[in-house]
Design a protein around this motif. Sequence first.
Motif, PDB file in Angstrom:
ATOM      1  N   ASP A  28      67.331 -26.109  -3.496  1.00 15.02           N
ATOM      2  CA  ASP A  28      68.250 -26.107  -4.622  1.00 15.02           C
ATOM      3  C   ASP A  28      69.650 -26.459  -4.134  1.00 15.02           C
ATOM      4  O   ASP A  28      69.840 -26.790  -2.955  1.00 15.02           O
ATOM      5  CB  ASP A  28      68.215 -24.769  -5.363  1.00 15.02           C
ATOM      6  N   LEU A  30      72.052 -24.666  -3.383  1.00 15.25           N
ATOM      7  CA  LEU A  30      72.550 -23.752  -2.360  1.00 15.25           C
ATOM      8  C   LEU A  30      71.922 -24.003  -0.992  1.00 15.25           C
ATOM      9  O   LEU A  30      72.272 -23.344  -0.023  1.00 15.25           O
ATOM     10  CB  LEU A  30      72.323 -22.297  -2.789  1.00 15.25           C
ATOM     11  N   HIS A  32      68.652 -23.631  -0.115  1.00 16.50           N
ATOM     12  CA  HIS A  32      67.436 -22.891   0.238  1.00 16.50           C
ATOM     13  C   HIS A  32      66.303 -23.273  -0.715  1.00 16.50           C
ATOM     14  O   HIS A  32      66.522 -23.926  -1.722  1.00 16.50           O
ATOM     15  CB  HIS A  32      67.679 -21.367   0.264  1.00 16.50           C
ATOM     16  N   ASN A  34      63.993 -23.206  -3.612  1.00 16.69           N
ATOM     17  CA  ASN A  34      64.239 -22.575  -4.912  1.00 16.69           C
ATOM     18  C   ASN A  34      63.035 -21.765  -5.382  1.00 16.69           C
ATOM     19  O   ASN A  34      61.942 -21.874  -4.828  1.00 16.69           O
ATOM     20  CB  ASN A  34      64.713 -23.607  -5.948  1.00 16.69           C
ATOM     21  N   GLU A  76      66.082 -15.724   1.807  1.00 16.79           N
ATOM     22  CA  GLU A  76      66.068 -17.168   1.608  1.00 16.79           C
ATOM     23  C   GLU A  76      65.115 -17.849   2.581  1.00 16.79           C
ATOM     24  O   GLU A  76      65.046 -17.487   3.750  1.00 16.79           O
ATOM     25  CB  GLU A  76      67.469 -17.747   1.813  1.00 16.79           C
TER      26      GLU A  76
END
Length: 144
Positions: A28, A30, A32, A34, A76
Amino acid sequence: MPKPQSWQLDPASYPFSHRTETRFADMDLLGHINNVAMAGLFEHGRGMFNHTIGVQRRAPGQRWLIVSVAIEYIAEAHFPQHVDVACGILRVGSSSWQIASAAFQGGECKATCITTIVLTDEQGPAPLPQDLREEFERLSVKTA
């Protein structure tokens, strides 16, 4: 969010494990893996587990259906490291069973999953055959 039980975090608790690669598309914004991709990794691992134990064997007119899937995210996970999805039978009922799964990356548990499945026929839930029950018993997770 419920805290996972200690046995869920230990790969040795599970009688089956399947290693799969993560994909760049699984990340995603960020950076990591998703939550939808993690659900797909669990689905793939569960499918390999079911194929290995022969869940597809059933009488004509019967089919098995997923009733619920509960995923708990713990930490994560990241691309490009592979994920090991470990699986085992948690509970067996008269016509249903639960598969406990955990996703490990680098030896650390990243998420857990409990899937409830029911065997059905034209009349509704169908009793599990004895040979499948015995196979489930053999492949139970170690909860203690």
